[in-house]
Design a protein around this motif. Structure first.
Motif, mmCIF file in Angstrom:
data_model
loop_
_atom_site.group_PDB
_atom_site.id
_atom_site.type_symbol
_atom_site.label_atom_id
_atom_site.label_comp_id
_atom_site.label_asym_id
_atom_site.label_seq_id
_atom_site.Cartn_x
_atom_site.Cartn_y
_atom_site.Cartn_z
ATOM 1 N N VAL A 164 1.143 -1.266 0.166
ATOM 2 C CA VAL A 164 0.280 -0.025 -0.110
ATOM 3 C C VAL A 164 0.697 1.323 0.287
ATOM 4 N N ALA A 165 2.296 0.992 0.690
ATOM 5 C CA ALA A 165 2.725 2.493 1.076
ATOM 6 C C ALA A 165 3.723 2.668 -0.355
ATOM 7 N N PHE A 166 4.392 1.390 -1.058
ATOM 8 C CA PHE A 166 4.390 1.831 -2.568
ATOM 9 C C PHE A 166 3.511 2.512 -3.111
ATOM 10 N N SER A 167 1.968 1.249 -2.916
ATOM 11 C CA SER A 167 1.391 1.735 -4.497
ATOM 12 C C SER A 167 0.820 3.035 -4.483
ATOM 13 N N VAL A 168 0.496 4.028 -3.530
ATOM 14 C CA VAL A 168 0.516 5.161 -3.197
ATOM 15 C C VAL A 168 1.707 6.139 -3.752
ATOM 16 N N MET A 169 2.437 6.120 -2.953
ATOM 17 C CA MET A 169 3.713 7.112 -3.561
ATOM 18 C C MET A 169 3.679 7.131 -4.702
ATOM 19 N N ALA A 218 11.642 4.373 -7.193
ATOM 20 C CA ALA A 218 12.383 5.396 -6.309
ATOM 21 C C ALA A 218 11.594 5.452 -4.590
ATOM 22 N N PHE A 219 10.956 6.707 -4.669
ATOM 23 C CA PHE A 219 10.049 6.937 -4.162
ATOM 24 C C PHE A 219 9.420 5.712 -3.299
ATOM 25 N N GLY A 220 8.702 5.473 -4.269
ATOM 26 C CA GLY A 220 7.460 4.051 -3.739
ATOM 27 C C GLY A 220 8.708 2.875 -2.396
ATOM 28 N N GLY A 221 8.959 2.586 -3.340
ATOM 29 C CA GLY A 221 10.202 1.593 -3.229
ATOM 30 C C GLY A 221 10.929 2.596 -1.322
ATOM 31 N N LEU A 222 11.406 3.164 -1.442
ATOM 32 C CA LEU A 222 11.736 3.862 0.162
ATOM 33 C C LEU A 222 10.981 4.029 0.660
ATOM 34 N N LEU A 223 9.781 4.425 1.128
ATOM 35 C CA LEU A 223 8.724 4.776 1.668
ATOM 36 C C LEU A 223 8.101 3.545 1.535
#
Length: 140
Positions: free
Chosen positions: A85-90, A98-103
């Motif tokens: 969910v965190a990846f998908s939202v970001m 990269a931002f999605g994976g980091l978050l």
């Protein structure tokens, strides 16, 4: 009432972590706010279904040795759900893997570190309230 207030505080803490990390990654208040609102809402919406499915699995295998493995599987699955969910939202908000994976990695880690301290503070608060109540009853 105490449990409701503690749960609300946990949600606020979770949202603050999501906002802070999204803001640090993007420098955008709008994207930070979006992550803080959308990510927890999606998690709250999906978690009951996740728990219901795993409850059925645990109940089915409770009498066997698989029961403990099912509990471990549930926690791993819950972590994967949260990270997804965190990846998908970001990713949806920024278009950046990269931002999605980091978050997706950092946000759950921050929650795992911060929320036990949060819970410990609330348990100390509960203990103090219970002691005050017992002292008042003893004075009567």
């Amino acid at each position: 009432m105490f449990t409701a207030i503690k749960t609300f505080s946990q949600v606020c803490t979770h949202m603050s972590i999501a906002f802070g990390l999204a803001y640090l990654l993007t420098g955008s208040l709008a994207l930070g706010g979006l992550a803080a609102i959308i990510e927890p809402i999606i998690n709250v919406g999906l978690l009951p279904w996740h728990e219901k499915a795993w409850h059925a699995i645990r109940r089915r295998y409770a009498a066997s040795r698989v029961g403990f493995a099912a509990l471990a599987g549930e926690k791993l699955s819950q972590t994967a759900l949260h990270m997804g969910v965190a990846f998908s939202v970001m990713y949806w908000a920024t278009g950046s893997m990269a931002f999605g994976g980091l978050l997706a990695v950092v946000e759950p880690i921050c929650n795992v570190i911060v929320l036990p301290f949060h819970d410990r503070l609330w348990e100390k608060f509960r203990f103090r309230l219970e002691n005050r109540g017992a002292a008042r009853l003893a004075a009567l």
